[in-house]
Design a protein around this motif. Structure first.
Motif, PDB file in Angstrom:
ATOM      1  N   ALA A 119       8.354   4.267 -11.333  1.00 58.14           N
ATOM      2  CA  ALA A 119       7.099   4.301 -12.090  1.00 58.14           C
ATOM      3  C   ALA A 119       6.081   5.251 -11.476  1.00 58.14           C
ATOM      4  CB  ALA A 119       6.511   2.894 -12.180  1.00 58.14           C
ATOM      5  N   GLU A 120       6.084   5.354 -10.138  1.00 59.73           N
ATOM      6  CA  GLU A 120       5.108   6.198  -9.430  1.00 59.73           C
ATOM      7  C   GLU A 120       5.851   7.123  -8.472  1.00 59.73           C
ATOM      8  OE1 GLU A 120       1.787   6.294  -9.688  1.00 59.73           O
ATOM      9  OE2 GLU A 120       1.451   4.611 -11.056  1.00 59.73           O
ATOM     10  N   PRO A 121       6.645   8.085  -8.990  1.00 60.33           N
ATOM     11  CA  PRO A 121       7.410   8.977  -8.104  1.00 60.33           C
ATOM     12  C   PRO A 121       6.489   9.774  -7.189  1.00 60.33           C
ATOM     13  CG  PRO A 121       7.375   9.829 -10.361  1.00 60.33           C
ATOM     14  CD  PRO A 121       6.802   8.446 -10.417  1.00 60.33           C
ATOM     15  N   GLY A 122       6.840   9.794  -5.923  1.00 61.28           N
ATOM     16  CA  GLY A 122       6.050  10.557  -4.962  1.00 61.28           C
ATOM     17  C   GLY A 122       4.906   9.786  -4.342  1.00 61.28           C
ATOM     18  N   TYR A 123       4.579   8.592  -4.864  1.00 60.88           N
ATOM     19  CA  TYR A 123       3.409   7.876  -4.338  1.00 60.88           C
ATOM     20  C   TYR A 123       3.600   7.475  -2.877  1.00 60.88           C
ATOM     21  CZ  TYR A 123      -0.221   4.440  -3.588  1.00 60.88           C
ATOM     22  OH  TYR A 123      -1.292   3.752  -3.060  1.00 60.88           O
ATOM     23  N   SER A 124       4.764   6.949  -2.535  1.00 63.37           N
ATOM     24  CA  SER A 124       5.007   6.482  -1.171  1.00 63.37           C
ATOM     25  C   SER A 124       4.857   7.614  -0.165  1.00 63.37           C
ATOM     26  CB  SER A 124       6.405   5.860  -1.059  1.00 63.37           C
ATOM     27  OG  SER A 124       6.481   4.693  -1.839  1.00 63.37           O
ATOM     28  N   GLN A 125       5.366   8.798  -0.510  1.00 66.68           N
ATOM     29  CA  GLN A 125       5.259   9.942   0.393  1.00 66.68           C
ATOM     30  C   GLN A 125       3.803  10.350   0.581  1.00 66.68           C
ATOM     31  OE1 GLN A 125       7.653  11.316   2.161  1.00 66.68           O
ATOM     32  NE2 GLN A 125       6.207  12.748   3.101  1.00 66.68           N
ATOM     33  N   LYS A 126       3.021  10.353  -0.506  1.00 60.89           N
ATOM     34  CA  LYS A 126       1.603  10.702  -0.408  1.00 60.89           C
ATOM     35  C   LYS A 126       0.851   9.692   0.461  1.00 60.89           C
ATOM     36  CE  LYS A 126       1.366  12.929  -4.961  1.00 60.89           C
ATOM     37  NZ  LYS A 126       0.828  12.820  -6.339  1.00 60.89           N
ATOM     38  N   ALA A 127       1.163   8.405   0.280  1.00 57.72           N
ATOM     39  CA  ALA A 127       0.498   7.363   1.069  1.00 57.72           C
ATOM     40  C   ALA A 127       0.823   7.516   2.550  1.00 57.72           C
ATOM     41  CB  ALA A 127       0.928   5.984   0.573  1.00 57.72           C
ATOM     42  N   GLU A 128       2.072   7.800   2.855  1.00 59.71           N
ATOM     43  CA  GLU A 128       2.494   7.982   4.248  1.00 59.71           C
ATOM     44  C   GLU A 128       1.767   9.164   4.879  1.00 59.71           C
ATOM     45  OE1 GLU A 128       4.417   6.852   7.573  1.00 59.71           O
ATOM     46  OE2 GLU A 128       4.991   5.929   5.668  1.00 59.71           O
ATOM     47  N   GLU A 129       1.699  10.275   4.156  1.00 53.18           N
ATOM     48  CA  GLU A 129       1.041  11.479   4.681  1.00 53.18           C
ATOM     49  C   GLU A 129      -0.447  11.240   4.916  1.00 53.18           C
ATOM     50  OE1 GLU A 129       1.945  14.431   1.793  1.00 53.18           O
ATOM     51  OE2 GLU A 129       4.037  14.676   2.432  1.00 53.18           O
ATOM     52  N   LEU A 130      -1.100  10.522   3.988  1.00 52.49           N
ATOM     53  CA  LEU A 130      -2.532  10.257   4.137  1.00 52.49           C
ATOM     54  C   LEU A 130      -2.799   9.364   5.343  1.00 52.49           C
ATOM     55  CD1 LEU A 130      -5.450  10.409   3.122  1.00 52.49           C
ATOM     56  CD2 LEU A 130      -4.950   8.455   1.631  1.00 52.49           C
ATOM     57  N   LEU A 131      -2.020   8.296   5.495  1.00 62.02           N
ATOM     58  CA  LEU A 131      -2.224   7.382   6.616  1.00 62.02           C
ATOM     59  C   LEU A 131      -1.943   8.071   7.946  1.00 62.02           C
ATOM     60  CD1 LEU A 131      -0.709   4.127   5.095  1.00 62.02           C
ATOM     61  CD2 LEU A 131      -3.095   4.534   5.652  1.00 62.02           C
ATOM     62  N   ASP A 132      -0.940   8.927   7.973  1.00 58.17           N
ATOM     63  CA  ASP A 132      -0.645   9.675   9.198  1.00 58.17           C
ATOM     64  C   ASP A 132      -1.811  10.591   9.567  1.00 58.17           C
ATOM     65  OD1 ASP A 132       1.769   8.566   9.740  1.00 58.17           O
ATOM     66  OD2 ASP A 132       2.978  10.173   8.891  1.00 58.17           O
ATOM     67  N   SER A 133      -2.399  11.250   8.558  1.00 61.05           N
ATOM     68  CA  SER A 133      -3.497  12.177   8.840  1.00 61.05           C
ATOM     69  C   SER A 133      -4.758  11.449   9.300  1.00 61.05           C
ATOM     70  CB  SER A 133      -3.804  13.015   7.587  1.00 61.05           C
ATOM     71  OG  SER A 133      -4.347  12.194   6.556  1.00 61.05           O
ATOM     72  N   GLN A 182       0.819  -1.214   0.000  1.00 59.51           N
ATOM     73  CA  GLN A 182       0.000   0.000   0.000  1.00 59.51           C
ATOM     74  C   GLN A 182       0.853   1.265   0.000  1.00 59.51           C
ATOM     75  OE1 GLN A 182      -4.097  -0.171   2.239  1.00 59.51           O
ATOM     76  NE2 GLN A 182      -2.525  -1.095   3.511  1.00 59.51           N
ATOM     77  N   TYR A 183       2.026   1.180   0.603  1.00 61.37           N
ATOM     78  CA  TYR A 183       2.922   2.328   0.653  1.00 61.37           C
ATOM     79  C   TYR A 183       3.723   2.492  -0.636  1.00 61.37           C
ATOM     80  CZ  TYR A 183       2.196   2.604   5.715  1.00 61.37           C
ATOM     81  OH  TYR A 183       1.644   2.737   6.963  1.00 61.37           O
ATOM     82  N   ILE A 184       3.687   1.468  -1.486  1.00 59.04           N
ATOM     83  CA  ILE A 184       4.600   1.399  -2.629  1.00 59.04           C
ATOM     84  C   ILE A 184       3.915   1.703  -3.952  1.00 59.04           C
ATOM     85  CG2 ILE A 184       6.034  -0.201  -3.974  1.00 59.04           C
ATOM     86  CD1 ILE A 184       6.582  -1.652  -1.293  1.00 59.04           C
ATOM     87  N   ARG A 185       2.676   1.206  -4.122  1.00 61.88           N
ATOM     88  CA  ARG A 185       1.997   1.333  -5.407  1.00 61.88           C
ATOM     89  C   ARG A 185       0.491   1.469  -5.196  1.00 61.88           C
ATOM     90  NH1 ARG A 185       0.756  -3.600  -8.994  1.00 61.88           N
ATOM     91  NH2 ARG A 185      -1.189  -2.413  -8.950  1.00 61.88           N
ATOM     92  N   PRO A 186      -0.209   2.071  -6.148  1.00 58.82           N
ATOM     93  CA  PRO A 186      -1.671   2.205  -6.024  1.00 58.82           C
ATOM     94  C   PRO A 186      -2.393   0.916  -6.425  1.00 58.82           C
ATOM     95  CG  PRO A 186      -0.926   3.199  -8.068  1.00 58.82           C
ATOM     96  CD  PRO A 186       0.316   2.735  -7.358  1.00 58.82           C
ATOM     97  N   ARG A 187      -3.705   0.905  -6.158  1.00 61.71           N
ATOM     98  CA  ARG A 187      -4.594  -0.172  -6.626  1.00 61.71           C
ATOM     99  C   ARG A 187      -4.181  -1.546  -6.091  1.00 61.71           C
ATOM    100  NH1 ARG A 187      -4.596   3.834 -10.429  1.00 61.71           N
ATOM    101  NH2 ARG A 187      -2.530   3.338 -11.208  1.00 61.71           N
ATOM    102  N   VAL A 188      -4.044  -1.626  -4.765  1.00 62.85           N
ATOM    103  CA  VAL A 188      -3.735  -2.894  -4.101  1.00 62.85           C
ATOM    104  C   VAL A 188      -4.916  -3.268  -3.215  1.00 62.85           C
ATOM    105  CG1 VAL A 188      -2.144  -4.144  -2.606  1.00 62.85           C
ATOM    106  CG2 VAL A 188      -1.282  -2.322  -4.087  1.00 62.85           C
ATOM    107  N   PHE A 189      -5.411  -4.508  -3.347  1.00 67.00           N
ATOM    108  CA  PHE A 189      -6.591  -4.957  -2.611  1.00 67.00           C
ATOM    109  C   PHE A 189      -6.317  -6.312  -1.950  1.00 67.00           C
ATOM    110  CE2 PHE A 189      -7.791  -2.511  -6.363  1.00 67.00           C
ATOM    111  CZ  PHE A 189      -8.511  -1.470  -5.792  1.00 67.00           C
ATOM    112  N   LEU A 190      -7.011  -6.551  -0.837  1.00 65.18           N
ATOM    113  CA  LEU A 190      -6.844  -7.795  -0.089  1.00 65.18           C
ATOM    114  C   LEU A 190      -8.112  -8.631  -0.206  1.00 65.18           C
ATOM    115  CD1 LEU A 190      -5.015  -9.426   1.892  1.00 65.18           C
ATOM    116  CD2 LEU A 190      -6.211  -8.230   3.747  1.00 65.18           C
TER     117      LEU A 190
END
Length: 287
Positions: free
Chosen positions: A266-280, A158-166
């Protein structure tokens, strides 16, 4: 350099019922192959000597039984000569009151080493390449202890790439979860003994949809093997009656790290955005 026994087996594809019996023996008792004669191995696999000879020579391509056994002896010697195996040998000579942790930890390290030694790196890299196709939705699934491994990988991805489901967890919800899976999607299934019947049925349905199926399992002839587009085999290990998941976790972590490196490009900046969203949202506390 000639491929070893398990690389040859992986190259075969679908096996007959008799071949499956022999491969099950090879997987469950690899050290026996180094010393037992043809008759004993055939008897253990519950097949005829003629069937064993046909499989080893005409199907797997060994010159004769002696070449097969020499290869197995060399493979066993590599493990016996490792520092971990020497340490294990010392622990067997230790006093009976030695703590479990003193034997279990080196045993676990040896299990990781064996799993890595038998890992098909071509399949590992093919699987990583598919997992980095970030425009394709990725679904992870497993049952029982395999679900814990799928969940661990899901959290990290989830922190690495979009569109991941369990997928999975609660069996009754599984049919509803696959409604939105489409042909372009990727499914990563983790399957270990004891194999789940519902996993087999749902994986068949997912395959019928045309998905790309990635399988991490413990045998070249596991129930889901015939459905997989790419299969990765993790050598099973057990101690004290429990099947360890440590080698599985190590290999899946290595796979995740390989994917992470490619996804950052492939997805520059995605990990940082995911981290910020989860923190918020969840407000993780740090000391």
């Amino acid at each position: 350099m000639k491929p070893d026994l398990f690389a040859r087996i992986r190259a075969l594809g679908k096996l007959t019922r008799t071949q499956t019996k022999m491969v099950n023996l090879f997987n469950s008792s690899p050290n026996l192959l180094a010393f037992e004669n043809l008759s004993a191995l055939s008897q253990r696999a519950n097949v005829s000597k003629a069937s064993m000879v046909r499989f080893l020579i005409h199907i797997l391509g060994y010159r004769d039984f002696a070449e097969f056994q020499t290869e197995r002896q060399d493979a066993m010697a590599l493990n016996l000569d490792s520092p971990i195996m020497r340490f294990l040998k010392d622990t067997k000579q230790a006093p009976e009151d030695r703590a479990v942790v003193d034997t279990h930890i080196p045993y676990t390290l040896q299990a990781i080493q064996q799993a890595y030694g038998r890992l098909d790196l071509d399949s590992f890299n093919r699987m990583a390449d598919i997992l980095t196709q970030t425009r394709r939705p990725l679904h992870l699934m497993g049952h029982r202890t395999a679900f814990s491994l799928a969940y661990m990988m899901f959290i990290n991805l989830q922190y690495i790439r979009p569109r991941v489901f369990l997928l999975g967890g609660a069996h009754p919800s599984m049919p509803a979860q696959i409604f939105n899976v489409e042909k372009k999607d990727v499914v990563l299934a983790i399957s270990r003994r004891r194999y789940s019947k519902i996993s087999l049925e749902i994986t068949r349905k997912l395959k019928e949809l045309g998905t790309t199926l990635l399988l991490v399992t413990d045998s070249e002839v596991a129930p889901l093997s015939g459905l997989a587009d790419v299969q990765l085999v993790v050598t099973p290990s057990s101690q004290g009656g429990f099947e360890s998941i440590t080698a599985w976790a190590a290999i899946l972590e290595a796979l995740t790290l390989t994917v992470a490196d490619a996804c950052r490009k492939a997805e520059p900046g995605y990990s940082q955005k995911a981290e910020e969203l989860l923190d918020s949202l969840f407000g993780f506390l740090e000391h």
